[in-house]
Scaffold this motif. Structure first.
Motif, short mmCIF file in Angstrom:
data_model
loop_
_atom_site.label_atom_id
_atom_site.label_comp_id
_atom_site.label_asym_id
_atom_site.label_seq_id
_atom_site.Cartn_x
_atom_site.Cartn_y
_atom_site.Cartn_z
N ARG A 140 -1.15 3.60 -8.84
CA ARG A 140 -1.61 3.20 -7.51
C ARG A 140 -3.14 3.22 -7.42
N GLN A 149 -5.82 -2.35 -5.66
CA GLN A 149 -6.25 -2.49 -4.26
C GLN A 149 -5.65 -3.78 -3.70
N THR A 187 0.83 -1.22 0.00
CA THR A 187 0.00 0.00 0.00
C THR A 187 0.85 1.26 0.00
#
Length: 465
Positions: free
Chosen positions: A185, A189, A150
């Motif tokens: 990005r 997910q 992330t």
């Protein structure tokens, strides 16, 4: 190191709770992790295992996933698969999705995100225009690696195989790291997920265009492995693509999937017609599109005599025996033996040509791919041979000989980790390897000698046994 009763129970619980399998080489690591985790809770090993076996300790399973996961990855790892993705899979899927203009991809066992982000980059550079919706979902059991994914900040080592133009376009240097561009990005997910658990929403039928699941299946127990393969296949859209790691294989005719081979790599495409409605086409197709005439094998006595001569390393005599039985339409086994004998007598080019003729008849013949690799080792070079050995291993997961050759070639290159994986697999498969394959491809060595060779090379790799 011999497994204690506690380690044996620990291994059983990990298989039941996470679907992961561990062999005898992993006993020391499992012992260390068991000591660490039981100590952190101030429990005896017996008490810790009892609590772990009871339901409801999900937080501990998460910690175990973090401690036991191998996370070696980088962008564009095994670039030949991403080239196949860009040149074959995505153009087909973009055409199929042109009305919806939505492309969905899945990365199973995504680790710290490099694979999922590479999928997004390749898709972004392949889509016809910017009004497409591209989504990539990355799955992993470890929240620690997902936090790194992330964050999307990577060292130059993670970009070591990334093309320069891709690096310049999509990565921005910052504080000694490379930050991934926000546009990429935004399409990706991540989600924590244990592959041993069902999830109807995640595995909805026909929803993914591409699924990557590389080098994960070999760590799973057989029931969990089979369930995951079935879920991935069902969740692919008809015509969607499944990419596995080089150490994973579904064989030559997996249910619901068609093997593909381009760009020196092997992958799978979901069939567009259900298996129950398919009429199998013959593997051999003549230019006039008619079925070939029946094959005429060499009489069994001559074939068996030639095999015995091969085993005794009387290659010239065996070759004369085979060539004294000319045929208009020889059977595959005869062409294979002929090629093996030609190679042993130094006629490598002729052996290669005969092998390619055999593969023209049946491109899914694992033994022929292996023999072609043997010829290529002495001709076109190691890389071409490795590609053919991998094909043979993919087409027949129970075939020991290509695994052994891949291990020996990796040892020659100093790639001990890869060598240990392949040699350990070969050692297991050698126990039930077919006698005819050992005779054809053993180089005069029998099962015991080949087993000893694998063990010796494994020791040289530093593998624990």
């Amino acid at each position: 190191m011999t497994a204690t009763p506690e380690v044996t129970r620990f291994r059983t619980l990990l298989a039941a709770k996470l679907g992961w399998t561990f062999d005898d080489n992993d006993v020391s690591q499992l012992d260390d992790v068991l000591a660490k985790r039981s100590g952190s809770h101030r429990l005896s090993r017996t008490a810790y295992l009892s609590r772990l076996g009871a339901p409801g300790w999900d937080a501990e399973l998460t910690k175990l996933a973090e401690d036991l996961t191998i996370n070696e990855t980088y962008f564009y790892r095994h670039g030949e698969q991403f080239r196949a993705l860009a040149d074959v899979a995505l153009p087909e899927r973009l055409q199929a999705r042109s009305a919806q203009r939505v492309l969905r991809m899945l990365s199973v066992g995504c680790s710290s995100g490099e694979e999922a982000y590479t999928l997004a980059i390749v898709a972004r550079e392949s889509q016809p225009d910017r009004d497409w919706i591209v989504s990539v979902l990355g799955l992993d059991a470890s929240p620690a690696v997902l936090r790194r994914a992330t964050a999307a900040r990577y060292s130059s080592w993670s970009l070591r195989e990334t093309p320069d133009d891709v690096r310049q376009r999509w990565f921005h240097p910052h504080d000694g790291y490379y930050e991934l561009d926000a546009a990429i990005r935004a399409t990706v997910q991540f989600r924590q997920y244990n592959v041993a658990t069902p999830d109807d929403n995640l595995w909805r039928p026909d929803q993914y265009d591409v699924v990557f699941c590389r080098n994960l299946l070999m760590y799973l127990t057989q029931p969990v492995r089979d369930q995951l393969i079935e879920r991935m296949t069902r969740s692919l859209s008809p015509g969607g693509y499944l990419f596995l790691g080089h150490t994973d294989s579904l064989g030559s005719r997996p249910e619901g999937l068609e093997p593909q081979h381009t760009h020196q790599t092997f992958y799978y495409r979901r069939r567009t017609v259900p298996d129950a409605l398919r009429f199998e086409e013959p593997l051999v197709v003549t230019p006039t599109r008619t079925r070939p005439a029946p094959q005429e094998p060499i009489e069994s006595d001559a074939y068996e005599r030639a095999l015995r001569l091969l085993h005794d390393e009387r290659f010239g005599e065996a070759l004369k025996l085979i060539e004294a039985s000319p045929q208009d339409r020889p059977a595959p086994r005869d062409l294979l033996l002929h090629s093996v004998l030609l190679a042993h007598t130094g006629r490598i080019d002729e052996g290669e040509r005969l092998c390619r003729r055999l593969l023209d008849l049946d491109g899914l013949y694992a033994d022929a791919h292996h023999q072609l690799a043997v010829c290529l080792e002495d001709g076109a070079g190691t890389d071409a041979a490795i590609a053919q050995y991998r094909l043979a291993a993919h087409l027949d997961p129970e075939f020991a000989m290509p695994r052994m050759r891949l291990g020996l070639l990796a040892r020659r290159r100093g790639e001990n980790r890869t060598a240990a994986t392949e040699l350990d697999r070969a050692l297991t498969l050698l126990r039930q390897e077919r006698d005819d394959r050992i005779a054809l491809f053993g180089g005069g060595f029998g099962r015991i000698a080949l087993t000893t060779l694998c063990r010796t090379e494994l020791d040289a790799c530093g593998a624990r046994r």
